[in-house]
Motif scaffolding. Structure first.
Motif, short mmCIF file in Angstrom:
data_model
loop_
_atom_site.label_atom_id
_atom_site.label_comp_id
_atom_site.label_asym_id
_atom_site.label_seq_id
_atom_site.Cartn_x
_atom_site.Cartn_y
_atom_site.Cartn_z
N SER A 42 -8.67 -25.28 5.10
CA SER A 42 -7.49 -25.02 4.27
C SER A 42 -7.41 -25.95 3.07
O SER A 42 -6.98 -25.56 1.99
N VAL A 43 -7.86 -27.18 3.27
CA VAL A 43 -7.78 -28.22 2.23
C VAL A 43 -8.56 -27.83 0.98
O VAL A 43 -8.14 -28.11 -0.15
N ALA A 44 -9.70 -27.16 1.19
CA ALA A 44 -10.59 -26.82 0.07
C ALA A 44 -10.80 -25.31 -0.09
O ALA A 44 -11.74 -24.88 -0.76
N MET A 45 -9.91 -24.54 0.50
CA MET A 45 -10.03 -23.08 0.45
C MET A 45 -10.16 -22.56 -0.99
O MET A 45 -10.88 -21.61 -1.27
N HIS A 46 -9.45 -23.21 -1.92
CA HIS A 46 -9.45 -22.77 -3.32
C HIS A 46 -10.81 -22.94 -3.98
O HIS A 46 -11.09 -22.32 -5.00
N ARG A 47 -11.66 -23.79 -3.39
CA ARG A 47 -12.99 -24.02 -3.96
C ARG A 47 -14.03 -23.09 -3.36
O ARG A 47 -15.15 -23.01 -3.84
N ILE A 48 -13.66 -22.43 -2.27
CA ILE A 48 -14.62 -21.64 -1.50
C ILE A 48 -14.40 -20.14 -1.66
O ILE A 48 -15.34 -19.37 -1.71
N MET A 49 -13.13 -19.74 -1.74
CA MET A 49 -12.84 -18.31 -1.88
C MET A 49 -13.08 -17.84 -3.31
O MET A 49 -12.91 -18.60 -4.25
N PRO A 50 -13.48 -16.56 -3.44
CA PRO A 50 -13.68 -16.02 -4.79
C PRO A 50 -12.41 -16.12 -5.64
O PRO A 50 -11.31 -16.04 -5.11
N LYS A 51 -12.60 -16.31 -6.94
CA LYS A 51 -11.48 -16.52 -7.88
C LYS A 51 -10.42 -15.42 -7.81
O LYS A 51 -9.25 -15.67 -8.05
N GLU A 52 -10.86 -14.19 -7.50
CA GLU A 52 -9.88 -13.09 -7.51
C GLU A 52 -8.90 -13.16 -6.34
O GLU A 52 -7.88 -12.48 -6.34
N ILE A 53 -9.21 -13.98 -5.33
CA ILE A 53 -8.24 -14.18 -4.25
C ILE A 53 -7.30 -15.30 -4.67
O ILE A 53 -7.72 -16.45 -4.86
N THR A 54 -6.02 -14.97 -4.83
CA THR A 54 -5.08 -15.94 -5.38
C THR A 54 -4.13 -16.53 -4.34
O THR A 54 -3.56 -17.60 -4.55
N GLN A 55 -3.96 -15.84 -3.21
CA GLN A 55 -3.07 -16.34 -2.16
C GLN A 55 -3.66 -16.03 -0.79
O GLN A 55 -4.20 -14.94 -0.59
N ILE A 56 -3.54 -16.96 0.13
CA ILE A 56 -4.01 -16.74 1.50
C ILE A 56 -2.99 -17.34 2.46
O ILE A 56 -2.42 -18.40 2.20
N ILE A 57 -2.76 -16.62 3.56
CA ILE A 57 -2.01 -17.21 4.66
C ILE A 57 -3.00 -17.53 5.76
O ILE A 57 -3.77 -16.67 6.18
N GLN A 58 -3.03 -18.79 6.19
CA GLN A 58 -3.92 -19.21 7.28
C GLN A 58 -3.06 -19.56 8.48
O GLN A 58 -2.11 -20.33 8.37
N VAL A 59 -3.39 -18.98 9.64
CA VAL A 59 -2.57 -19.19 10.84
C VAL A 59 -3.42 -19.56 12.05
O VAL A 59 -4.57 -19.16 12.16
N ASP A 60 -2.83 -20.34 12.95
CA ASP A 60 -3.46 -20.64 14.22
C ASP A 60 -3.45 -19.40 15.12
O ASP A 60 -2.70 -18.45 14.87
N LEU A 61 -4.25 -19.45 16.18
CA LEU A 61 -4.32 -18.33 17.11
C LEU A 61 -3.19 -18.34 18.13
O LEU A 61 -2.84 -17.30 18.68
N ASP A 62 -2.61 -19.51 18.41
CA ASP A 62 -1.59 -19.61 19.47
C ASP A 62 -0.18 -19.33 18.94
O ASP A 62 0.76 -20.07 19.19
N LEU A 63 -0.08 -18.21 18.20
CA LEU A 63 1.20 -17.83 17.61
C LEU A 63 1.69 -16.50 18.18
O LEU A 63 0.89 -15.67 18.61
N LYS A 64 3.00 -16.32 18.15
CA LYS A 64 3.59 -15.03 18.52
C LYS A 64 4.57 -14.63 17.42
O LYS A 64 5.47 -15.40 17.09
N TYR A 65 4.36 -13.44 16.87
CA TYR A 65 5.16 -13.00 15.73
C TYR A 65 6.37 -12.21 16.19
O TYR A 65 6.24 -11.27 16.95
N LYS A 66 7.54 -12.61 15.70
CA LYS A 66 8.77 -11.88 16.01
C LYS A 66 9.24 -11.07 14.81
O LYS A 66 10.29 -10.47 14.81
#
Length: 227
Positions: A42-66
């Motif tokens: 997550s710290v360096a995601m902006h350097r790794i993802m292609p320029k056209e991707i402007t926003q990302i949500i990164q989440v852990d696996l141990d989540l439950k969505y309400k």
């Protein structure tokens, strides 16, 4: 809708040179393991993802969505000027513990203090990464430099083991303006480990969360309530 799968080894290869300096400060155990780099994605995601991707949500696996995760994207619109990452506060006194030496030397500090006025640190279970803002922020990119990481870890006497979460927490103590703080209901952590490990007197000040929970986070293998 399109699904793109990324190869972990390829990502790690790109990540390692960027985050190598961080790893010795924020990784479990000693030494810098190549494979640990992925905990700093997550710290360096902006350097790794292609320029056209402007926003990302990164989440852990141990989540439950309400609620629909789509609603979380609306939080990007609430970022103040200069903020690059959306993140919720840590809900245990883990950083009260980690920053003990700094706190002892600076008795008036807000570092490690509970909300609403303190700086309890962050939990990286739910992360909004505004990649565009991360790319453009001169300050944020300076903070990734090994010399800056070293300077801050020395200032705060910081030694962690939680990867990106520790980096964001330490940077947030110094530059809170880089972060948009998500409401606790977007990352309602359930772990109570620190309640039984020396912090029962202050635990509830960190752990309380008012409002209807949108995402439960069963961290430290805590069971998530059934509907």
């Amino acid at each position: 809708s399109q699904v793109i799968v990324h190869d972990v080894n390829e990502l790690t290869e790109k990540l390692f040179p960027i985050v190598e300096a961080m790893q010795k400060h924020f990784s479990a155990g000693s030494g810098t393991y190549y494979s640990d780099s992925i905990f700093f994605l997550s710290v360096a995601m902006h350097r790794i993802m292609p320029k056209e991707i402007t926003q990302i949500i990164q989440v852990d696996l141990d989540l439950k969505y309400k609620t629909n995760i789509r609603d979380l994207f609306d939080e990007f619109d609430n970022f103040p000027e200069g903020a690059v990452i959306g993140i919720a506060r840590e809900m245990q006194p883990v950083y009260r513990h980690t920053f003990w030496q700094y706190r002892r030397e600076n008795p008036q500090t807000k570092v490690g203090e509970p909300p609403p006025d303190g700086l309890p640190g962050f939990n990286s279970g739910v992360l909004l990464l505004n990649l565009e803002a991360m790319r453009q922020s001169k300050l944020y990119n300076q903070l990734l430099e090994p010399t800056m990481v070293q300077k801050l870890t020395e200032k705060y006497h910081f030694k962690g083991h939680l990867g990106d979460q520790d980096f964001f927490t330490m940077v947030g103590m110094e530059h809170p303006e880089l972060f948009h703080v998500l409401d606790c209901t977007w990352n309602r952590q359930l772990c109570t480990w620190w309640r039984d490990h020396g912090y029962s007197d202050v635990f509830d000040q960190y752990f309380q969360c008012q409002g209807e929970v949108k995402i439960y986070h069963g961290n430290c293998n805590t069971p998530i309530p059934e509907d």
